[in-house]
Every structure is written in C-alpha cells, then in structure tokens.
Design an enzyme around this catalytic site. Structure first.
Site, mmCIF file in Angstrom:
data_model
loop_
_atom_site.group_PDB
_atom_site.id
_atom_site.type_symbol
_atom_site.label_atom_id
_atom_site.label_comp_id
_atom_site.label_asym_id
_atom_site.label_seq_id
_atom_site.Cartn_x
_atom_site.Cartn_y
_atom_site.Cartn_z
ATOM 1 N N CYS A 98 0.975 -1.175 -0.104
ATOM 2 C CA CYS A 98 -0.079 -0.003 -0.010
ATOM 3 C C CYS A 98 0.886 1.398 0.031
ATOM 4 O O CYS A 98 0.152 2.309 -0.147
ATOM 5 C CB CYS A 98 -0.828 0.049 1.218
ATOM 6 S SG CYS A 98 -1.465 -1.599 1.681
ATOM 7 N N HIS A 100 -3.079 7.802 5.981
ATOM 8 C CA HIS A 100 -3.258 6.570 5.507
ATOM 9 C C HIS A 100 -4.608 6.000 5.621
ATOM 10 O O HIS A 100 -5.228 5.891 4.646
ATOM 11 C CB HIS A 100 -2.129 5.298 6.099
ATOM 12 C CG HIS A 100 -2.112 4.115 5.250
ATOM 13 N ND1 HIS A 100 -2.048 4.069 3.800
ATOM 14 C CD2 HIS A 100 -2.407 2.931 5.703
ATOM 15 C CE1 HIS A 100 -2.160 2.735 3.570
ATOM 16 N NE2 HIS A 100 -2.501 2.114 4.562
ATOM 17 N N GLU A 157 -1.939 5.286 13.655
ATOM 18 C CA GLU A 157 -1.733 6.552 13.271
ATOM 19 C C GLU A 157 -1.996 7.678 14.206
ATOM 20 O O GLU A 157 -1.042 8.608 14.208
ATOM 21 C CB GLU A 157 -2.623 6.722 12.113
ATOM 22 C CG GLU A 157 -2.014 6.368 10.830
ATOM 23 C CD GLU A 157 -2.566 7.017 9.549
ATOM 24 O OE1 GLU A 157 -3.850 6.501 9.129
ATOM 25 O OE2 GLU A 157 -2.439 7.825 9.065
ATOM 26 N N LYS A 192 -9.798 7.699 2.101
ATOM 27 C CA LYS A 192 -10.170 6.483 1.806
ATOM 28 C C LYS A 192 -11.493 6.244 2.205
ATOM 29 O O LYS A 192 -12.072 5.208 1.361
ATOM 30 C CB LYS A 192 -9.199 5.223 2.567
ATOM 31 C CG LYS A 192 -7.673 5.592 1.977
ATOM 32 C CD LYS A 192 -7.013 4.111 2.529
ATOM 33 C CE LYS A 192 -5.660 3.951 1.879
ATOM 34 N NZ LYS A 192 -4.755 5.114 2.145
ATOM 35 N N HIS A 237 -9.498 2.040 -0.362
ATOM 36 C CA HIS A 237 -8.122 1.739 -0.419
ATOM 37 C C HIS A 237 -7.743 1.125 -1.782
ATOM 38 O O HIS A 237 -7.883 0.013 -1.813
ATOM 39 C CB HIS A 237 -7.764 0.753 0.684
ATOM 40 C CG HIS A 237 -6.376 0.673 1.022
ATOM 41 N ND1 HIS A 237 -5.399 1.065 0.220
ATOM 42 C CD2 HIS A 237 -5.640 -0.097 2.071
ATOM 43 C CE1 HIS A 237 -4.106 0.661 0.797
ATOM 44 N NE2 HIS A 237 -4.259 -0.006 1.718
ATOM 45 N N PHE A 246 1.100 -3.138 4.341
ATOM 46 C CA PHE A 246 1.317 -4.628 4.919
ATOM 47 C C PHE A 246 2.771 -4.990 4.802
ATOM 48 O O PHE A 246 3.619 -4.528 4.072
ATOM 49 C CB PHE A 246 0.552 -5.596 3.674
ATOM 50 C CG PHE A 246 -0.505 -6.091 4.282
ATOM 51 C CD1 PHE A 246 -0.962 -7.270 3.966
ATOM 52 C CD2 PHE A 246 -1.623 -5.410 5.108
ATOM 53 C CE1 PHE A 246 -2.417 -7.698 3.922
ATOM 54 C CE2 PHE A 246 -2.691 -5.988 5.400
ATOM 55 C CZ PHE A 246 -3.118 -7.308 5.014
#
Lengths: 359, 747, 98
Positions: free
Chosen positions: B142, B274, B285, B306, B311, B371
């Site tokens: 990502c 993110h 975060e 998002k 995503h 990830f």
C-alpha cells in the site's frame, strides 16, 4: 536479611514474610481490594525477592544457550522471554525471565529461588569460556504493573507509546530523568509491564506508580499466577530439590528442538518413557489442604496435593495436585482429605485483559 | 547540502471519486464520496460488499481507439498518465531522459485475461507516452504509490532523467477482496477512518504525477504545482499484516521525510493520512501524530480520503499524493467522511470530519503504511524560488557481504567451491538450508519457501560482512527486496483456496501474496528498520534494486543496505524447450526456471572503512534504459570498458552479440549453476562479479560446444581467471521492458 | 461417588479430544514438536505455544473443518488452552459425570 527499596513507601500495616532471606511484602492492606486491582484495574507488585543475575562476557550467549532450556539465539536488547533452567538430572532449578541486553543478558529468578539459581550458574560458569556471572540484585529495584487497565496507568504515569509495546519486548528508556529498562511481560495473564530501575532512584518511581495503581502483595500475585497456570516455583518444587518438567506441566518453558542444553536428554528420556505423575488444577469447598495431602478416589490413593490456597473473591480453595497420568484431566471429581474437589481446565480465571483492548 | 529542487508539474487521477483531477477534487471537497455497493454477484459471498469502483464509462472516453483492447489496469494507468502529461504540457520529450516509476500491488491479467509480468503495465504506459529512460515497477504494497514519487525524485537527483512519471495503479480484483475478507479487515458498510474504525473498503484507480527539476520546468515554461521536498521510508520489522502498535515505524518515516525536506514538524500545515479504517491502522496513526507533533498534535488537521475513494492499494500513495497537492494548491483540507456526531465529539485529534475546510498551507505530509510493515512518507511544499544546489556526491559504495542461497551452493565459501567443481543443480532442486532456522521459530514457521530463502540469504550476507551493530544502528539499515514473481507457492495456495471457497481463503498464504511480504519478513527476522522498498521488475529486479541501494546511500538515507533478491521456479513460465542446468549450457540452450535467493550487503565506503570492514568490491557504475537494446546500457558505461575483464549475463545469446559489438570481454552467467532464478540469478551475477574481482573465480561454461552466437573463445570456460578481474560487468534485462548494466571493480 | 473406572473413562474422552486438537494444531501451523508435548493447560497465544493472530485465523478454519464448530465470534478465551478449546468443540466433555 535484606529489604525492598520500596519499603519506605509501604502503607501502615503491610505484612511481610521472610522469603529466602528477603523481606517480601505479602499483603499491603486488604487482599480483596488488592485482588480486585489486578483482575479489574491495575495492581503494583514489588518483585523484590527475585534476583537479577547478569550473564556477561564474549561467551555469554553460548553459555546461556547451555544453561537455558529455551533458545536465545534471537534474543536482542529489545526482547525478553521466559525459560526454565534445568539441572543435570533434568530437574528444574528455576524459571527465569531473560532480559536481552546489548551485550549479554539479565536472568531474573523467580521469587525466593535466587540463591539456587546463582549457585547453579556459578558452578556451570566455572568450566565455561569467557563468561561472567554477576549477582546484580542489589543494584536494582524491580516492580510490575499488571491488570486489564495497566496500560492506562503506564500511559498516564510513564509514556503512552510504552503502553502499546509488543508483548515480550523491552526498551531502554527514561522515566522522570531515570534510566530504566522497561518490559512488556507479566505473570498474571493480565496486561503486564515491568520496570527495572537503579536502586537509588527506584523508590520515587514506585511512589509515582502507586498514585495510579494499587500496591498488591505476594499473596495476591501468587494466587493470580496460579489462576492462569503460571508456575510458582517456590511452591511447585518440593523443598529445594528440583521437580520434573513433565510432572509440573512446564513443557512450554523447554524447547527440545534446541540441540544442546543442560538437562535436555533427561527430559527427553522422561518424555519417551511415558508418564509418571501429572499436575492438574482443582477447586473445592473444604479447608485449604496442606502440601502433600493425599488425593484419593474411592479410598484409593491416586496422588497428592502440591499446594493449595484460599481463593479471593470466591468462597473456595484453588490448588494443584499431582496425580496418576490417566486421571490428570479436567472435569473429574476427586477426594482430598475427605472433601470433594473438581479438577479444572486452565485458565481457572479468564483474564479480563483478553477482552479489553488497549486504546 | 542543498539538493536540486524537484517539482510536480502535472497530475492525473481516475478513481471512484472522479474520472479526472477536477472532478476528483470537486467531489472530495464536497464530501461526495465514491464508495458504492458492488453489483458483481460473485461478491455476494462476502458480508462486506462496498468498494471504491471506477465505472467503465469513465475510462473509454479518455482512451484513443487503439487502447481499447488493453487490459483494464493498463487503461486506468494510461488515462491518469496522459492527464498528468497534458497538464504538465509535456510534448515530445527526449525518450532516453524520460522515465517512469509505477507502483502496483497486484498481479494483473493481460487483455486476454492471462498472466503477464508485473512490469508489463509500466511497459505499456512507457510505450504509449514515449518513455525509454529509467523504468521501475515498485511493489511496496500500500505504500508503493508514495514510494514511487520518492524514487522518481531520486532518478532526477542522480541525473539519470530530466522528466519522470511517478504513480500507481491497481484494479479491484476478486481474489484480493477475498483475501482481505479472510483477514477480517473489511468493513461491512462504508468505512469510517479514525472514527468507527471497523474495517476498510477496497478501491481501484490510478494516479500519476509528472516530476521534473525546477530549473528545467521553468526553462520550458511549465508551472510548478508543488515541490517534492522530501520523502522517508521505514520498516516496522514487526508483523506480516499488523502494524507495529507503538507506531514507531510510521513515526520514523515521517521524521525521515521531514529531515530529508529540511523541515521541522512545526512547519507542517496538514497531514494526509493512510487512514484505511482498520482499528490497528487508525490507532497506530493517532500515535504517530502525537509522537511527531507532540502538544501541537490536536491542531494539525489530518484526514483520510479512503472513505471517499476506498483503499486503492498500489495506487493509494499516488492518489493521495495528488490529493495532497490539490489541497496545497487550493488551500482546502479534504474531509474524512464517515464520522457520526458522537465520533466527532469523541475525536481527540482534528480529522477534518465530514466537511472540507479552508486551510492555507505550505507544507503537506502524505503518509502510507503498508502490509509487511513498510512505511512511506512524502513532503510536498509550495514551490520555492529557485536556489543554487549541489549535485549529489559521487557514489562511493562498496559490497561487503555476500549471501548466495542456491541449489548449487549455500554461502560464499560453498559457492566458490561450486564454481571450481562446476556443480550444477537438477531441475526443481531447492537450496539446502541444512536444517538451520535463520529466524526465531515463531517467525520461521509462518514463512513460505521464498521468505525462508531470502532470510537465509540476508543473514548469510550479514554474517559475511562481519557486521556487528547496536540496536540503534540496525534501525537505520535499509532493505531493498527484488523479485520477479513473488511467492509462487503462496499465490498458488491462495488462489486455490479462493476458488474452493471464497469465504475460507488461506489467510497465511494471502499475507504472503503481497509482493513485499518477503521484504518485510527479512526486516522482521533481522530487526532492520531502515528505508525499505520492493522492486518487482522481472529479470532486471536485482540490478535495479542495486541501483536503489546505491541511491539510498548517495542521498544519505542509509549507510548500509541489504539488497536481497529471491524467486521461485514458476511452472506457468516453463516452456517445453527449457532444459535444467544439468542438461544444457547457457548461450547454447535456454535453461529452465529455478528457485533461489541471493543477498548482498552494500555499504558506503566510509562506513566500511570506519568499522575496519574488508570490502569485496566497489560499485563503479550502472545504467538502466527503457529499451530492449543491450548495447544502450553498455554504451552508457563506455568509460569502464577498458577495466572490464568479464561480463556476466543471463544466458541470452543477444548478450553475446551486444558484448562482441561493444567491449568484447569474455562472457558467462551464473544461471548455468542452477537454471534461471530470475531476480535471484541477477543478484547471483552481482555476487559472482564481486568474487571475480576479489578471488579471480568465475562460472565456467566448460561444456559449451556450439554457442548460438560467437565461438567458445568468446566465453569463460575455466573457473579460474588468470588474475582477479579488474572489473566485472553484469548485464540484466526484463523482457519487453528494460535492460541494465552494473560494473563492480576492485575496492 | 465415581469409581476409578468411571473417572478414567471421563478422562479418556477428554484426552481423545485434546490429542485430536494438538495434532491439528501441529499439522496446520507447521510446528516442529510432538503433539503430545503440548499440555492441556498451557496458554496458546502470547506465552505458551506463542501463536499469533494469523495462527488464530488459520485455526478458525481448521476447527470448523475438523470439528464442524464455528468459532469466529467467540471470545479469545476459547484459545486459553487446549482444554478450553476441547470443551468448545466437544461440549459433552463439560457435563459432570453422574
């Protein structure tokens, strides 16, 4: 006779006991309140009574691999783990918490077994290369914060980032200007954190922690450990003689896939040979049975009590018994000193932490 | 050191919230999100049914007739690429100075629905837009999109390109959806980043940014939209799918980005997060915000788009970089939509909930957390006045450790013996790790074959380099992972499980399907937290990774980098005429695929000298071109021809032609030992080049009788060179894509 | 009062389920230990067997396949020990002997 660095902060009426020459707080105030703290909020445990022994020198890792029953190949200065230390005959000398350091490591003994551990390690080090074994207990103060909201206390009193550390990680950090080693590890099955501080500065940190967490004594600590089948060595090894790994059910603290360590062959041989006795937990309503009390079925002796204690927050007794392997199962009714007991599945109490997220 | 200013002159985006940047920004700021229910009946297998989908009707009108037959992924990428180039006013650039860095997570099918290498999408775009310069397919999960922008900037700083397209793309694919569903990561409704945090929605799309030096942009009359002030990368080294809960990986990436930009946290006006909506990510975060901004944290607006676009995996970093740029230019912070009243009340940070807000800004940070624990952070600023700059210092980089894990030899010493003995591995043979677990047991058993080989190779290279590091130093060691195909084992296992029952996907396999999983595993096993990237560019992956490692050191982002390449034999690529290493010789026959992993420790010469290391070789130079002519990179390295005593290729006869036409040195290849292990073979060649320079050993093609090109005298037929090579050149190529050359010399 | 025989039978029934679970864990999660080395009482995640979240997801699938019991919405206490897991997949074990 040595005392805890935190003794000056103990409340009036704290009951201590002499455990292997150390004054260990057994009860600070009211055991029920202390127990509620560890199972519902956050408790503060004085771990004085545990020895801190440094394994140092270039040969430290090799030496540790020989004396520890688990593998420390990947131990770093950011990780901690538990392991048994076995004697030549495979019996248990102690269960230690290993603190990885940049060079070498600390071995934290279980409460009351420090002398046996030190003697064993020194004997082994005598014919090992380039390794030093140093008892550094007197240089430190050691305490633990455990409970479903122990993370909240850590967050408020020390640092929020530390509260979310991964399990079994350690970090060198500063708390109020004091250099400490901080670990995420515990004994009671609840969220657990430990603070290893220089002795001269440790009292201040204890006082700060005690503002948010409830000091709890050895009585509650050992009960909570029993409730989640965390070995309490000083009760589970008869006198000073070692107990057997398999009899204790401490298999998970031994890594037989590691090629070589003291006691390995003996443990494996015992495993191959099949069971002698096995340990099972039980609860009952009668008086607390003494260690060694016979366990019977239909009048026939099938084992004996290892130790037992009164539960807090419930009306019964909780204990461990060693019985014939074919009866070492939960869900059975046995007899202990004329009273009926039921054997239990671990954990005997479900830690609330398992369903409480860290926010 | 003031480096050359690099700016963005054009952007393009197509995703659920809009077919182009204008529509995208208009809808985002109007809180008009694009997450919709999935109509495709196959998805009814899942409880989670929402995604950020791009309507097909948006794509076709933006493509010329000739592109209608391309696969959907290429189409999305081209739409966005052309939008960006058009805005930038790019017309007829010099192809050799114009490159592309593309981020993509998923293996995407070609126009006929069949297999194509990861880099094919980038090649299609390059072909259509006229790019023949540096080309990289980066697959850092990502974070790939954000990573791409950083790498593009580096290509300009090193002087390899005057114009770069940096971006990302990923389509919505059923298998991936099933995998995330199996990990219980999806929200059953529309996601609520930072608020409800009950899971994520997947999305699809593409975004590109045109990146070029400020001085050249101004010279051609282009309008700088924003400056790429800096970027930072880090690895969590924590877990395959869960982020490090302390947030230290994310914190590190942001701090590194700000340091790269020469800015203090106080200067940051807005953070584009993110914000996937998963509890683990969102919690982490928040910690990053608090740690980086301290007491100020609650006053720094941070939002995630998002919940508006989903995503978009490999595209996410690029889509969000575009959003960050548009925020900067319009002075409007986009909202995080999806907050309830109660959640707005409960929020302890400013997530710009539900409604966009006017906010003048000069410094924007865009974060991506992938990830495998790979983190990327980008700093975009209002373009500044041009200022004087210094070129990057010349590369002074050495190779200090070698870690080959192949079926013919494991470890440096065994490799030298294998060369002398002319050892060859049988078809399908796997490297023998000798029962040693190269990582803690609890980690090792989660590892697939690819990761195990890569971890073993990395550890062997580390040990060979004689590195002894404190924790703090290890935190800064970079890892560049190179692979052509990722884990065949896990992909196969996962695909099968989805086919059998989409509700019971093999979750362990899925976490290993992401191409950067192995890179993350290496970081986790060795405890390395420095800048981390995954290069997925066919047979050129290893040499491109080597380039990235050198750039990482040159730009001061790390002193030590582990380059590790790994690949598995892929039965889908086996053609009948491919023979195992035991049955044929390269340059005469085409060899079958093989599995292996090879790692090198790459270090700044200064760092190596300071610690008294014994370097094996030094990097004299490299060149990669977006052409299929091997003579191109060879010609770019003309200055080294006189020193080169040996060339190592992949076994393709075209290499012999190219070498004979240029420098005319003896040719060999490491593929003769094991077969073609793609990225690993590329790295093996680098190892062999280093050994040729250090010990005078080389792979001997002793059974070579009738080479397709030239005669025996053009090749290496004895394992011992008369004297150790003064320099050795490694040729690499990715079919239909790029070719490259790397020269190693005596330290 | 139960006789020795009756108790042995109850214990055997539990042991069977526990052994089945231990074998499944070792096979599915690729553990390099003898299934019988795992004790009924040791914790499965965190300390003890040291399984992690990915292992747990894998076990959900394995348990459903082998025992037909869906554990997805259960609390983590289900994985508190092999004994606890045994009681969940074979509720008959929890009935008290007569």
């Amino acid at each position: 006779m040595s005392t805890s660095p935190f003794a000056p902060a103990y409340p009036e009426g704290t009951a201590c006991a002499d455990i292997a020459g150390v004054q260990v707080p057994v009860r600070f105030s009211d055991p029920t309140a202390e127990y509620q703290a560890v199972r519902e909020r956050a408790a503060l445990f004085d771990l004085t009574g545990a020895s801190v022994i440094e394994i140092g020198g270039p040969g430290a890792t090799d030496f540790a691999q020989r004396v520890l029953a688990r593998d420390v190949e990947y131990l770093t200065s950011e990780t901690t783990m538990s392991s048994l230390v076995l004697a030549d005959d495979g019996s248990v000398v102690d269960q230690v918490v290993v603190w990885g350091r940049e060079d070498g490591m600390y071995l934290e003994s279980s409460i009351g077994r420090g002398a046996e551990l030190l003697a064993h390690l020194q004997e082994r080090a005598a014919d090992a290369d380039a390794v030093t074994v140093t008892d550094r207990t007197d240089e430190f103060g050691l305490f633990a914060l455990e409970g479903p909201y122990a993370w909240g206390v850590v967050g408020r009193v020390i640092d929020a980032e530390l509260a979310a550390m991964p399990f079994e990680s350690i970090v060198d950090t500063r708390w109020d200007g004091v250099d400490i080693v901080f670990a995420r590890a515990g004994l009671t099955g609840e969220y657990g954190y430990k603070v290893l501080a220089p002795r001269e500065s440790a009292l201040d940190l204890w006082v700060k922690a005690a503002q948010e967490a409830t000091p709890a004594g050895l009585e509650v600590l050992e009960l909570a450990m029993l409730e989640v089948r965390q070995p309490v060595l000083r009760h589970e090894t008869a006198d000073s003689a070692g107990a057997s790994v398999l009899e204790m059910g401490a298999n998970w603290l031994v890594d037989v896939s590691k090629d070589e360590f003291v006691g390995r062959d003996q443990v494996l041989a015992a495993f191959e040979a099949g069971s002698t006795v096995r340990t099972i937990g039980f609860s009952g309503t009668g008086p607390v049975p003494e260690p060694g009390t016979e366990v019977t079925v239909d009048g026939e002796a099938v084992g004996e009590v290892v130790y037992a204690t009164r539960r807090i927050g419930a009306d019964d007794t909780l204990g461990l018994a060693r019985v014939r392997p074919e009866l070492a199962a939960a869900g059975l009714r046995l007899t202990v000193a004329d009273a009926e007991v039921s054997t239990l599945t671990s954990p005997y109490v479900t830690p609330r932490s398992w369903s409480t997220p860290i926010i | 050191m003031a480096t050359r200013q690099v700016v963005v002159t054009g952007v393009g985006v197509i995703c659920a919230a809009g077919a182009d940047p204008d529509q995208f920004w208009q809808r985002i700021t109007a809180a008009d999100g694009g997450i919709t229910a999935i109509e495709d009946p196959r998805y009814s297998a899942f409880d989670a049914r929402y995604a950020g989908q791009v309507p097909d009707e948006w794509i076709a009108p933006q493509l010329p007739e000739g592109d209608q037959g391309l696969d959907r992924t290429a189409q999305l990428a081209l739409v966005a690429a052309r939008q960006a180039l058009s805005q930038a006013g790019v017309d007829g650039p010099d192809p050799t100075r114009f490159g592309i860095v593309l981020g993509k997570c998923q293996s995407t099918p070609d126009g006929a629905g069949g297999y194509q290498p990861m880099h094919a999408t980038g090649d299609v775009v390059a072909g259509r837009v006229g790019s023949a310069g540096p080309r990289i397919l980066v697959s850092t999960a990502c974070a790939a999109g954000g990573n791409a922008v950083g790498l593009a900037k580096d290509k300009i700083l090193t002087g390899e390109a005057d114009l770069m397209l940096a971006g990302g793309v990923d389509p919505l694919l059923f298998g991936t959806y099933a995998g995330f569903a199996g990990l219980q990561a999806l929200s059953t409704g529309r996601c609520g980043p930072y608020g409800r945090s009950d899971g994520l929605n997947l999305g699809e799309g593409a975004a590109f940014l045109v990146v070029e030096p400020l001085d050249l942009a101004l010279a051609r009359g282009a309008t700088p939209l924003a400056e790429v002030a800096g970027y930072g990368l880090s690895a969590d080294a924590y877990h395959a799918t869960a982020p490090d809960p302390t947030g230290r990986g994310g914190i590190s990436a942001v701090r590194r980005a700000l340091a790269d930009a020469g800015l203090e946290p106080e200067r940051v006006d807005y953070v584009n997060g993110h914000g996937t909506g998963t509890p683990a990510n969102d919690a982490m975060e928040k910690k990053v915000m608090r740690a980086v901004f301290g007491d100020r944290a609650a006053t720094v607006p941070t939002s995630s788009i998002k919940s508006s676009v989903g995503h978009t995996l490999g595209a996410a970093g690029a889509v969000e970089a575009v959003a960050s740029l548009l925020a900067l230019r319009s002075g409007v912070a986009p909202p995080t939509i999806g907050f309830s009243e109660a959640e707005v009340e409960a929020a302890t940070l400013d997530f710009v909930p539900n409604a966009a807000r006017e906010l003048p800004m000069d410094v924007v940070v865009s974060n991506n957390y992938a990830f495998g624990g790979n983190n990327a952070s980008l700093v975009l600023t209002t373009p500044a006045e041009p200022r004087a700059y210094e070129e990057l210092p010349a590369a002074d980089v050495v190779v200090t450790g070698l870690g080959p894990v192949t079926a013919a030899a494991v470890g440096r010493a065994e490799l030298v013996t294998a060369l002398d003995e002319g050892r060859r591995a049988a078809r399908g043979e796997l490297p023998d790790l000798g029962g040693r677990t190269y990582a803690p047991r609890s980690l090792w058993r989660h590892m697939n074959q690819l990761s195990r080989m890569a971890i073993a190779a990395s550890r062997l290279a580390w040990e060979d380099a004689g590195l002894k590091m404190t924790r703090a130093e290890a935190d800064k060691v970079g890892v560049i992972f190179a692979t052509a195909g990722g884990s065949v084992e896990s992909t196969g296992g996962f695909d099968e499980s989805v086919l059998a029952n989409p509700n019971n996907p093999a979750v362990l396999s899925f976490s290993n399907v992401v191409l950067n999983a192995t890179g993350g595993a290496v970081c986790q096993a060795l405890g390395l937290r420095g800048p981390t990237t995954t290069i997925c560019h066919g047979g050129a992956s290893a040499s491109i990774a080597m380039d990235c490692a050198v750039e990482t050191i040159r730009t001061g982002k790390a002193e030590v980098v582990v380059v590790v390449a790994a690949d598995e034999a892929d039965p889908r690529l086996d053609q009948p005429d491919l023979v195992p290493a035991t049955d044929g010789t390269p340059y005469e026959a085409m060899l079958a695929g093989a599995s292996g992993a090879v790692a090198l420790v790459v270090e700044s010469a200064r760092h190596a000298a300071e610690r008294g290391a014994d370097p094996v070789a030094t990097v004299l130079g490299s060149a990669h071109t977006g052409t299929e002519e091997l003579t191109d990179p060879l010609s770019a390295l003309k200055d080294t021809w006189d020193l080169v005593d040996l060339v190592l290729g992949t076994g393709d006869p075209a290499e012999a032609s190219a070498v004979r036409a240029t420098l005319g040195a003896p040719l060999s290849t490491g593929t003769g030992l094991t077969g073609d292990a793609r990225a690993a073979s590329g790295a093996l060649n680098l190892v062999l080049a280093a050994l040729a320079v250090r010990d005078g050993v080389a792979p001997a093609l002793s059974s070579l009788a009738r080479p397709t090109v030239g005669s025996r005298t053009d090749y290496v037929t004895s394992s011992r060179l008369p004297v150790p090579a003064r320099a050795a050149l490694v040729l690499s190529q990715a079919a239909g894509s790029v070719c490259g050359a790397t020269v190693l010399g005596r330290p | 009062m139960s006789t020795l025989e009756e108790l042995r039978a109850v214990a055997d029934a539990r042991r069977q389920t526990c052994t089945q679970i231990k074998k499944m864990i070792v096979t599915r999660l690729d553990l390099m230990i003898d299934p019988e080395w795992i004790t009924d009482d040791q914790p499965l995640f965190g300390r003890g067997l040291e399984l992690d979240s990915l292992d747990v997801l894998e076990l959900y699938v394995a348990i459903e396949a082998e025992f037909g019991v869906a554990l997805y919405d259960s609390e983590m206490s289900v994985f508190g020990s092999v004994g606890r897991l045994a009681e969940h997949v074979n509720p008959a074990l929890v009935e008290q002997p007569a």
